[in-house]
Every structure is written in C-alpha cells, then in structure tokens.
Motif scaffolding. Structure first.
Motif, short mmCIF file in Angstrom:
data_model
loop_
_atom_site.label_atom_id
_atom_site.label_comp_id
_atom_site.label_asym_id
_atom_site.label_seq_id
_atom_site.Cartn_x
_atom_site.Cartn_y
_atom_site.Cartn_z
N TYR A 15 -13.34 7.45 2.15
CA TYR A 15 -13.09 6.14 1.38
C TYR A 15 -14.09 4.97 1.97
CZ TYR A 15 -8.76 7.53 -0.38
OH TYR A 15 -7.66 8.18 -1.12
N GLU A 16 -15.40 5.31 1.96
CA GLU A 16 -16.39 4.27 2.06
C GLU A 16 -16.47 3.39 1.23
OE1 GLU A 16 -21.27 4.38 2.50
OE2 GLU A 16 -20.24 6.19 2.74
N GLY A 17 -16.41 2.13 1.55
CA GLY A 17 -16.44 1.12 0.56
C GLY A 17 -15.01 0.53 0.27
N ASP A 18 -14.08 1.07 0.78
CA ASP A 18 -12.48 0.93 0.23
C ASP A 18 -12.00 0.58 1.33
OD1 ASP A 18 -10.13 0.82 -0.96
OD2 ASP A 18 -10.35 2.67 -2.12
N PRO A 19 -12.08 -0.57 1.82
CA PRO A 19 -11.38 -0.84 3.15
C PRO A 19 -9.83 -0.98 3.24
CG PRO A 19 -12.50 -2.95 2.35
CD PRO A 19 -12.62 -1.63 1.35
N LYS A 20 -9.33 -1.12 1.92
CA LYS A 20 -8.00 -0.95 1.74
C LYS A 20 -7.31 0.18 1.81
CE LYS A 20 -4.38 -1.80 -1.94
NZ LYS A 20 -3.79 -1.89 -3.39
N ARG A 21 -7.75 1.29 1.22
CA ARG A 21 -7.20 2.63 1.59
C ARG A 21 -7.40 2.93 3.11
NH1 ARG A 21 -4.87 2.41 -2.70
NH2 ARG A 21 -6.03 2.76 -4.67
N ILE A 22 -8.56 2.52 3.58
CA ILE A 22 -8.78 3.02 5.25
C ILE A 22 -7.70 2.12 5.96
CG2 ILE A 22 -10.50 2.60 6.99
CD1 ILE A 22 -12.45 2.94 4.78
N GLN A 23 -7.69 1.01 5.92
CA GLN A 23 -6.64 0.30 6.51
C GLN A 23 -5.20 0.81 6.33
OE1 GLN A 23 -6.85 -2.79 8.42
NE2 GLN A 23 -8.99 -2.32 8.40
N HIS A 24 -4.85 1.14 4.95
CA HIS A 24 -3.60 1.85 4.84
C HIS A 24 -3.29 3.13 5.58
CE1 HIS A 24 -0.01 3.03 2.82
NE2 HIS A 24 -0.31 4.32 2.69
N PHE A 25 -4.36 4.21 5.73
CA PHE A 25 -3.98 5.23 6.43
C PHE A 25 -3.86 4.92 7.90
CE2 PHE A 25 -8.66 6.33 6.16
CZ PHE A 25 -8.76 6.68 7.53
N ILE A 26 -4.72 3.92 8.44
CA ILE A 26 -4.84 3.75 9.64
C ILE A 26 -3.43 3.22 10.29
CG2 ILE A 26 -5.91 2.40 11.47
CD1 ILE A 26 -7.60 4.60 10.97
N LYS A 27 -2.59 2.34 9.42
CA LYS A 27 -1.67 1.75 9.84
C LYS A 27 -0.46 3.00 9.60
CE LYS A 27 -2.32 -1.69 6.89
NZ LYS A 27 -2.09 -3.02 6.14
N VAL A 28 -0.54 3.69 8.70
CA VAL A 28 0.44 4.84 8.54
C VAL A 28 0.45 5.66 9.74
CG1 VAL A 28 1.24 6.72 7.34
CG2 VAL A 28 0.72 4.67 6.14
N HIS A 29 -0.84 6.06 10.02
CA HIS A 29 -0.94 6.95 11.37
C HIS A 29 -0.39 6.28 12.44
CE1 HIS A 29 -3.46 8.53 14.67
NE2 HIS A 29 -3.02 9.56 14.04
N SER A 30 -0.60 5.03 12.75
CA SER A 30 -0.04 4.18 13.79
C SER A 30 1.45 4.18 13.73
CB SER A 30 -0.45 2.74 13.87
OG SER A 30 -0.24 2.16 15.03
N PHE A 31 1.75 3.88 12.75
CA PHE A 31 3.42 3.90 12.72
C PHE A 31 4.11 5.49 12.93
CE2 PHE A 31 3.23 -0.45 10.54
CZ PHE A 31 3.99 -0.95 11.48
N ALA A 32 3.57 6.33 12.19
CA ALA A 32 3.94 7.72 12.34
C ALA A 32 3.83 8.14 13.93
CB ALA A 32 2.84 8.69 11.48
#
Length: 168
Positions: A15-32
């Motif tokens: 997802y290079e160049g798409d910080p929204k998508r990167i931030q999303h999966f990082i947050k989901v990973h953390s909550f999971a």
C-alpha cells in the motif's frame, strides 16, 4: 513473531503511497491483538488472527484497480483478497494451514452471520472498532451493531468505553 513483522512491512510496501490503508490495517491489527489476548486465545488462533488482521483488506487494491478508485465494497474485498493474500503469505513461508485459515477469514471479514471461530469474531469486532471511527458512524448505529454482532467481553468493553456507550 518475526513473520508478522515481515508481513506488516510487506503490506506497507503493498500500500505504498496510501497511508489511510496502512493506518487502517495497523489499527485493526492492534485492536485484534488486544481483544484476542483479552479473551485468552490459544497461540495458534492468536497467530491466525494477527496474520488475518494485517491482510484483511488486501482485496481493496485489486478491486480499485479492476473497477476504479473507491469501488472496493466488502463483497469485492472478500472476493478479490484471497489470491493476493495467499501469494504474499506463501512468499513469506507461512504454513499452509495458517494460509488456508487466513484466506477463509479474508473471504468472510464482512460476513456477520454464522461466524465460526473466535479469530473470525474478533476480526469483525476489531475492524468495526476502527471503521466506526474512520467512517464517523453515528453513536446509535454503533450501539445497534454492538448488540447484534459483538460477542466478546473485551470487544464490547473497548467499544463502550471508546464511545461512552451505556452497557447493554
């Protein structure tokens, strides 16, 4: 957990160049991870959940490439995410049984009925925790979703505290 770290790096590159998508999966990973550990998942189930949380939205990119920017609804993500996930996980030498389960979870991460397994349940909850904020879902809708979909005590507690909701 070096495999998960490597997977996260690969997904950032994907997802290079798409910080929204990167931030999303990082947050989901953390909550999971928080919910899974709070619910006492066994090591294998937690590993599947950690892996799936990182790649759960991998189908967005092929959906947008095929149908256009912004066309990436849940059904398309589920349909188009399995193959790129299988390829990425195979290249990183994940075990075949882990790849199979993670691909199943990707193919069902927007399916809220007949949920089989705590990894699937927790992925739904973690994804919603993030989506509710990112999409600005109204509080009354959040409470309805909680009452219909959330099953874990940890997920309910996080959701209630995040949004100041009355407990059910």
């Amino acid at each position: 957990m070096d495999e998960i770290r490597e997977l996260i790096v690969k997904m950032v590159e994907y997802y290079e160049g798409d910080p929204k998508r990167i931030q999303h999966f990082i947050k989901v990973h953390s909550f999971a991870g928080i919910i899974g550990r709070g619910e006492g998942l066994d090591v294998r189930t937690m590993y599947c959940l950690d892996t799936a949380a990182v790649v759960h939205d991998i189908g967005i990119k092929p959906a947008e490439e095929k149908y256009g920017k912004g066309v990436c609804g849940g059904a398309l993500q589920q349909k188009l995410g399995v193959e790129p996930a299988r390829k990425m996980l195979s290249e990183l030498n994940f075990d075949k049984d882990i790849i199979k389960r993670v691909c199943f979870l990707i193919a069902h991460h927007h399916t809220y009925t007949n949920v089989e397994g705590m990894d699937w349940q927790i992925l739904l909850e973690a994804d919603f925790l993030v989506n509710a904020f990112e999409e600005g879902i109204p509080e009354k809708n959040i409470a309805v979703f909680r009452d219909k979909v959330f099953k874990t005590q940890t997920g309910k507690r996080l959701l209630n505290k995040m949004y100041g909701l009355e407990t059910e």
